[in-house]
Motif scaffolding. Structure first.
Motif, PDB file in Angstrom:
ATOM      1  N   LEU A 121       0.840  -1.195   0.000  1.00  0.00           N
ATOM      2  CA  LEU A 121       0.000   0.000   0.000  1.00  0.00           C
ATOM      3  C   LEU A 121       0.877   1.248   0.000  1.00  0.00           C
ATOM      4  O   LEU A 121       1.699   1.427   0.901  1.00  0.00           O
ATOM      5  CB  LEU A 121      -0.907   0.020   1.236  1.00  0.00           C
ATOM      6  CG  LEU A 121      -1.858  -1.169   1.417  1.00  0.00           C
ATOM      7  CD1 LEU A 121      -2.729  -0.957   2.657  1.00  0.00           C
ATOM      8  CD2 LEU A 121      -2.726  -1.369   0.187  1.00  0.00           C
ATOM      9  N   PRO A 122       0.710   2.135  -0.992  1.00  0.00           N
ATOM     10  CA  PRO A 122       1.488   3.376  -1.021  1.00  0.00           C
ATOM     11  C   PRO A 122       0.993   4.346   0.067  1.00  0.00           C
ATOM     12  O   PRO A 122      -0.105   4.174   0.619  1.00  0.00           O
ATOM     13  CB  PRO A 122       1.217   3.929  -2.422  1.00  0.00           C
ATOM     14  CG  PRO A 122      -0.120   3.367  -2.785  1.00  0.00           C
ATOM     15  CD  PRO A 122      -0.198   2.009  -2.149  1.00  0.00           C
ATOM     16  N   GLN A 123       1.781   5.346   0.334  1.00  0.00           N
ATOM     17  CA  GLN A 123       1.447   6.293   1.400  1.00  0.00           C
ATOM     18  C   GLN A 123       0.097   6.956   1.168  1.00  0.00           C
ATOM     19  O   GLN A 123      -0.646   7.227   2.120  1.00  0.00           O
ATOM     20  CB  GLN A 123       2.541   7.360   1.506  1.00  0.00           C
ATOM     21  CG  GLN A 123       2.461   8.211   2.778  1.00  0.00           C
ATOM     22  CD  GLN A 123       2.695   7.388   4.030  1.00  0.00           C
ATOM     23  OE1 GLN A 123       3.645   6.620   4.109  1.00  0.00           O
ATOM     24  NE2 GLN A 123       1.821   7.541   5.023  1.00  0.00           N
ATOM     25  N   VAL A 124      -0.250   7.222  -0.091  1.00  0.00           N
ATOM     26  CA  VAL A 124      -1.518   7.891  -0.387  1.00  0.00           C
ATOM     27  C   VAL A 124      -2.710   7.047   0.081  1.00  0.00           C
ATOM     28  O   VAL A 124      -3.747   7.586   0.494  1.00  0.00           O
ATOM     29  CB  VAL A 124      -1.624   8.212  -1.898  1.00  0.00           C
ATOM     30  CG1 VAL A 124      -1.701   6.940  -2.733  1.00  0.00           C
ATOM     31  CG2 VAL A 124      -2.802   9.124  -2.179  1.00  0.00           C
ATOM     32  N   VAL A 125      -2.571   5.738   0.045  1.00  0.00           N
ATOM     33  CA  VAL A 125      -3.630   4.854   0.539  1.00  0.00           C
ATOM     34  C   VAL A 125      -3.594   4.781   2.059  1.00  0.00           C
ATOM     35  O   VAL A 125      -4.643   4.816   2.726  1.00  0.00           O
ATOM     36  CB  VAL A 125      -3.489   3.442  -0.070  1.00  0.00           C
ATOM     37  CG1 VAL A 125      -4.450   2.454   0.615  1.00  0.00           C
ATOM     38  CG2 VAL A 125      -3.772   3.477  -1.564  1.00  0.00           C
TER      39      VAL A 125
END
Length: 314
Positions: A93-97
């Motif tokens: 999961l990327p930081q934006v998620v």
């Protein structure tokens, strides 16, 4: 007050935690799971256990390959979730998620962190001969299982535990731990604890080749190998040039003068095999092309053959 939850996971371990959330006061507004994969002899596309549970309960399912597109992130945000619960999802999961839900993302991890980070913590704990395991509920960050710990629930590893048995016991302690973590976060009384990175180990994915038994290892080490790889991918040795899978064994005597792999005794109880230190009693085996059988049944059919070739690993 109930929380609006997005759940992300794929295997049976995750599905059991999803069931707990569905039965709770919280609302699971969406489920994320990996894309359907080919499975079985027919290689038919098959839904993950998590997806199956979601469909049974009429919960929307999303299966993005990743979150690299703006559309995939926008879809997730559109569910307006308070928190995202991640259990063995298998997608980074990327930081934006991680930042999208109001309370961020939490993870249910099958180890007392930071002992085993990564994909196969249950198996690695058994392979290493650990005497305890547990479940950690952590606040996720961009690292691999490096987030602050919210709840840690421990359990002993029994001397005869297989990865399957430990897996089931961790589900039992993970379910209430997850609900407690949610209650603490909702009430604003969570007390995150940082991990000690110096104590971390990486639980690599399992490879089938790890099942090959080296009889020069100690009886205790081979016992851990068999239990840690049962039921998958399985521990195996060779006999008369064919692979024999070992389903159940236990350390027997502490010393032996026989060469590693040699069968020092055969009885209805099992094959007693010499190792680099001590002997191991093989109780349930699977001969090529056959189902798993007790040593008694195998000896009833093939005792003479084992007397002629009394060595494993050749």
């Amino acid at each position: 007050m109930s929380l609006r939850i997005i759940f992300a996971g794929s295997p049976e371990f995750a599905a059991e935690h999803l069931k707990t959330l569905i039965a709770s006061e919280h609302e699971v507004v969406a489920v994320y799971s990996q894309p359907d994969r080919p499975a079985g002899r027919g290689r038919k596309l098959t839904a993950s256990p998590v997806k199956a549970v979601a469909l049974e309960n009429d919960i929307p399912v999303e299966q993005p390959l990743n979150f690299k597109t703006e559309e995939s992130v926008a879809t997730l945000r559109g569910y307006n979730a308070d928190i995202m619960v991640v259990v063995a999802y298998g997608i980074i999961l990327p930081q934006v998620v991680l930042d999208a839900p109001r309370l961020g993302c939490i993870n249910v991890h099958a180890s007392v962190l930071p002992r085993w980070r990564g994909a196969a913590p249950i198996h690695r704990a058994l392979l290493a001969g650990d005497d305890k395991s547990g479940v950690t509920i952590m606040q996720m960050d961009a690292g691999l299982d490096t987030g602050d710990m919210l709840i840690v629930s421990e359990c002993p590893i029994q001397a005869d535990d297989t990865s399957e048995q430990l897996h089931d016991r961790l589900i039992e302690i993970g379910q209430p731990a997850l609900l407690e973590a949610l209650a603490q976060l909702e009430a604003g009384r969570a007390k995150p604890v940082k991990q000690d990175d110096a104590r971390a180990n990486y639980a690599h994915k399992l490879e089938k080749s790890e099942g090959l038994i080296d009889w020069h290892k100690t009886a205790a080490q081979i016992d851990c190998q068999i239990r840690g790889l049962t039921p998958w991918p399985g521990a195996f040795t060779s006999w008369q040039g064919q692979n024999v899978r070992i389903h159940k064994a236990r350390p027997c005597s502490d010393t032996t003068a026989a060469q590693p792999g040699a069968i020092v005794a055969m009885s209805a109880n099992g094959f007693e095999v010499a190792t680099g230190s001590g002997t191991l009693l093989l109780e349930v085996l699977q001969m090529p092309g056959k189902k798993a059988m007790s040593a008694r049944d195998i000896l009833n059919a093939r005792k003479a053959a084992f007397e002629e070739s009394p060595v494993f690993g050749l």
